[in-house]
Write a protein that holds these residues in place. Structure first.
Motif, PDB file in Angstrom:
ATOM      1  N   LEU A  77      21.577  31.348 -54.578  1.00 31.12           N
ATOM      2  CA  LEU A  77      21.057  30.055 -55.003  1.00 31.12           C
ATOM      3  C   LEU A  77      21.772  28.924 -54.268  1.00 31.12           C
ATOM      4  CD1 LEU A  77      19.209  28.364 -56.850  1.00 31.12           C
ATOM      5  CD2 LEU A  77      21.058  28.405 -58.541  1.00 31.12           C
ATOM      6  N   LYS A  78      23.099  29.051 -54.142  1.00 23.82           N
ATOM      7  CA  LYS A  78      23.866  27.998 -53.478  1.00 23.82           C
ATOM      8  C   LYS A  78      23.450  27.844 -52.016  1.00 23.82           C
ATOM      9  CE  LYS A  78      27.965  28.325 -56.368  1.00 23.82           C
ATOM     10  NZ  LYS A  78      29.393  28.653 -56.408  1.00 23.82           N
ATOM     11  N   ILE A  79      23.238  28.961 -51.335  1.00 25.04           N
ATOM     12  CA  ILE A  79      22.850  28.915 -49.923  1.00 25.04           C
ATOM     13  C   ILE A  79      21.474  28.267 -49.780  1.00 25.04           C
ATOM     14  CG2 ILE A  79      22.210  30.336 -47.937  1.00 25.04           C
ATOM     15  CD1 ILE A  79      24.327  32.366 -48.923  1.00 25.04           C
ATOM     16  N   TYR A  80      20.539  28.693 -50.610  1.00 25.31           N
ATOM     17  CA  TYR A  80      19.172  28.168 -50.542  1.00 25.31           C
ATOM     18  C   TYR A  80      19.137  26.676 -50.864  1.00 25.31           C
ATOM     19  CZ  TYR A  80      14.135  27.909 -51.188  1.00 25.31           C
ATOM     20  OH  TYR A  80      12.809  27.573 -51.083  1.00 25.31           O
ATOM     21  N   VAL A  81      19.790  26.278 -51.940  1.00 27.37           N
ATOM     22  CA  VAL A  81      19.813  24.866 -52.340  1.00 27.37           C
ATOM     23  C   VAL A  81      20.541  24.027 -51.288  1.00 27.37           C
ATOM     24  CG1 VAL A  81      20.681  23.233 -54.074  1.00 27.37           C
ATOM     25  CG2 VAL A  81      19.560  25.338 -54.794  1.00 27.37           C
ATOM     26  N   ALA A  82      21.604  24.564 -50.721  1.00 24.35           N
ATOM     27  CA  ALA A  82      22.340  23.826 -49.687  1.00 24.35           C
ATOM     28  C   ALA A  82      21.448  23.572 -48.472  1.00 24.35           C
ATOM     29  CB  ALA A  82      23.591  24.590 -49.275  1.00 24.35           C
ATOM     30  N   LYS A  83      20.716  24.577 -48.046  1.00 24.78           N
ATOM     31  CA  LYS A  83      19.801  24.408 -46.907  1.00 24.78           C
ATOM     32  C   LYS A  83      18.721  23.381 -47.237  1.00 24.78           C
ATOM     33  CE  LYS A  83      20.320  28.918 -44.788  1.00 24.78           C
ATOM     34  NZ  LYS A  83      19.645  29.898 -43.965  1.00 24.78           N
ATOM     35  N   LEU A  84      18.146  23.509 -48.407  1.00 21.88           N
ATOM     36  CA  LEU A  84      17.094  22.588 -48.843  1.00 21.88           C
ATOM     37  C   LEU A  84      17.627  21.164 -48.950  1.00 21.88           C
ATOM     38  CD1 LEU A  84      14.136  23.132 -49.570  1.00 21.88           C
ATOM     39  CD2 LEU A  84      14.829  23.282 -51.950  1.00 21.88           C
ATOM     40  N   LEU A  85      18.818  21.018 -49.509  1.00 20.16           N
ATOM     41  CA  LEU A  85      19.422  19.702 -49.681  1.00 20.16           C
ATOM     42  C   LEU A  85      19.755  19.053 -48.334  1.00 20.16           C
ATOM     43  CD1 LEU A  85      20.339  17.715 -51.867  1.00 20.16           C
ATOM     44  CD2 LEU A  85      22.582  18.789 -51.785  1.00 20.16           C
ATOM     45  N   ILE A  86      20.261  19.824 -47.412  1.00 21.55           N
ATOM     46  CA  ILE A  86      20.593  19.282 -46.086  1.00 21.55           C
ATOM     47  C   ILE A  86      19.334  18.785 -45.387  1.00 21.55           C
ATOM     48  CG2 ILE A  86      21.390  19.918 -43.761  1.00 21.55           C
ATOM     49  CD1 ILE A  86      23.649  19.467 -45.760  1.00 21.55           C
ATOM     50  N   ILE A  87      18.274  19.567 -45.431  1.00 19.83           N
ATOM     51  CA  ILE A  87      17.016  19.157 -44.788  1.00 19.83           C
ATOM     52  C   ILE A  87      16.458  17.918 -45.487  1.00 19.83           C
ATOM     53  CG2 ILE A  87      14.648  19.842 -44.252  1.00 19.83           C
ATOM     54  CD1 ILE A  87      16.693  21.293 -42.555  1.00 19.83           C
ATOM     55  N   PHE A  88      16.521  17.877 -46.822  1.00 20.87           N
ATOM     56  CA  PHE A  88      16.039  16.709 -47.568  1.00 20.87           C
ATOM     57  C   PHE A  88      16.852  15.464 -47.204  1.00 20.87           C
ATOM     58  CE2 PHE A  88      16.588  13.907 -51.253  1.00 20.87           C
ATOM     59  CZ  PHE A  88      15.292  13.441 -51.359  1.00 20.87           C
ATOM     60  N   LEU A  89      18.170  15.592 -47.196  1.00 18.11           N
ATOM     61  CA  LEU A  89      19.026  14.452 -46.858  1.00 18.11           C
ATOM     62  C   LEU A  89      18.817  13.999 -45.418  1.00 18.11           C
ATOM     63  CD1 LEU A  89      22.313  15.393 -48.726  1.00 18.11           C
ATOM     64  CD2 LEU A  89      20.611  13.671 -49.369  1.00 18.11           C
ATOM     65  N   TYR A  90      18.551  14.935 -44.538  1.00 15.23           N
ATOM     66  CA  TYR A  90      18.224  14.596 -43.152  1.00 15.23           C
ATOM     67  C   TYR A  90      16.946  13.755 -43.109  1.00 15.23           C
ATOM     68  CZ  TYR A  90      17.317  15.246 -38.167  1.00 15.23           C
ATOM     69  OH  TYR A  90      17.065  15.049 -36.838  1.00 15.23           O
ATOM     70  N   GLY A  91      15.957  14.125 -43.909  1.00 15.28           N
ATOM     71  CA  GLY A  91      14.711  13.354 -43.999  1.00 15.28           C
ATOM     72  C   GLY A  91      14.942  11.955 -44.539  1.00 15.28           C
ATOM     73  N   VAL A  92      15.791  11.838 -45.552  1.00 12.37           N
ATOM     74  CA  VAL A  92      16.126  10.518 -46.099  1.00 12.37           C
ATOM     75  C   VAL A  92      16.839   9.684 -45.042  1.00 12.37           C
ATOM     76  CG1 VAL A  92      17.530   9.304 -47.830  1.00 12.37           C
ATOM     77  CG2 VAL A  92      16.189  11.305 -48.497  1.00 12.37           C
ATOM     78  N   LEU A  93      17.771  10.296 -44.334  1.00 14.39           N
ATOM     79  CA  LEU A  93      18.484   9.588 -43.264  1.00 14.39           C
ATOM     80  C   LEU A  93      17.513   9.101 -42.186  1.00 14.39           C
ATOM     81  CD1 LEU A  93      21.183   8.727 -41.936  1.00 14.39           C
ATOM     82  CD2 LEU A  93      21.180  10.959 -40.805  1.00 14.39           C
ATOM     83  N   LEU A  94      16.569   9.944 -41.803  1.00 14.98           N
ATOM     84  CA  LEU A  94      15.576   9.540 -40.812  1.00 14.98           C
ATOM     85  C   LEU A  94      14.706   8.392 -41.321  1.00 14.98           C
ATOM     86  CD1 LEU A  94      14.447  12.946 -39.257  1.00 14.98           C
ATOM     87  CD2 LEU A  94      15.830  11.152 -38.198  1.00 14.98           C
ATOM     88  N   ALA A  95      14.380   8.398 -42.606  1.00 15.54           N
ATOM     89  CA  ALA A  95      13.600   7.291 -43.183  1.00 15.54           C
ATOM     90  C   ALA A  95      14.398   5.990 -43.135  1.00 15.54           C
ATOM     91  CB  ALA A  95      13.189   7.624 -44.618  1.00 15.54           C
TER      92      ALA A  95
END
Length: 168
Positions: free
Chosen positions: A1-19
């Motif tokens: 769960l930690k690995i999956y959520v970490a990957k998902l969170l990093i990609i989401f935060l990357y999207g927010v940063l790009l916005a």
């Protein structure tokens, strides 16, 4: 769960940063190319100020990015071939809304059900800043935002279940 959520969170935060970078870049381009010619507080076509529309577009982008990222994660776990996932993602991105509209027009008696199809959630970006898209998506702005977030949650959960059972 930690690995999956970490990957998902990093990609989401990357999207927010790009916005955020897109907003800053928009301010810079407006200043360099237009100077003070147009005010950010100018009302545009009765939809709100330019600043308000810009922020709504970025919020829509972030909401949609969570949807498409979780869908991509789920597809990666299902298909396991990156090229196929990219192709499916591009097809959904470019054709998904057209397919959704075609389905609703072809089966107009089922619009009450078909309007909730995941391809219809692609309209969330446009509909947040332009409510006239509600007649195309057949969903109110609140409905489309909540449904997009719900689909994102479903895709994330299914993706996690597939990830958990995937042999590495």
């Amino acid at each position: 769960l930690k690995i999956y959520v970490a990957k998902l969170l990093i990609i989401f935060l990357y999207g927010v940063l790009l916005a955020i970078i897109a907003i800053l870049f928009t301010f810079i381009l407006k200043f360099v190319l237009l100077g003070n010619k147009y005010s950010w507080l100018t009302t545009y076509l009765g939809r709100g100020t330019l600043l308000h529309i810009l922020i709504l577009n970025m919020v829509g982008t972030i909401v949609y990015s969570t949807f498409i990222v979780t869908l991509s994660f789920m597809l990666i776990m299902l298909v396991r071939v990156n090229v196929a996932v990219i192709g499916i993602g591009l097809a959904i991105g470019f054709l998904g809304s057209s397919i959704s509209v075609a389905l609703m027009k072809s089966f107009s008696s089922l619009v009450g059900i078909l309007k909730w199809n995941p391809l219809n959630m692609i309209f969330v970006m446009q509909q947040l800043s332009n409510s006239s898209y509600a007649h195309i998506s057949n969903l109110s702005t609140v409905q489309i935002v909540l449904a997009t977030i719900l689909y994102g949650s479903i895709f994330a959960e299914v993706g996690f279940v597939l990830f958990k059972h995937r042999r590495v």
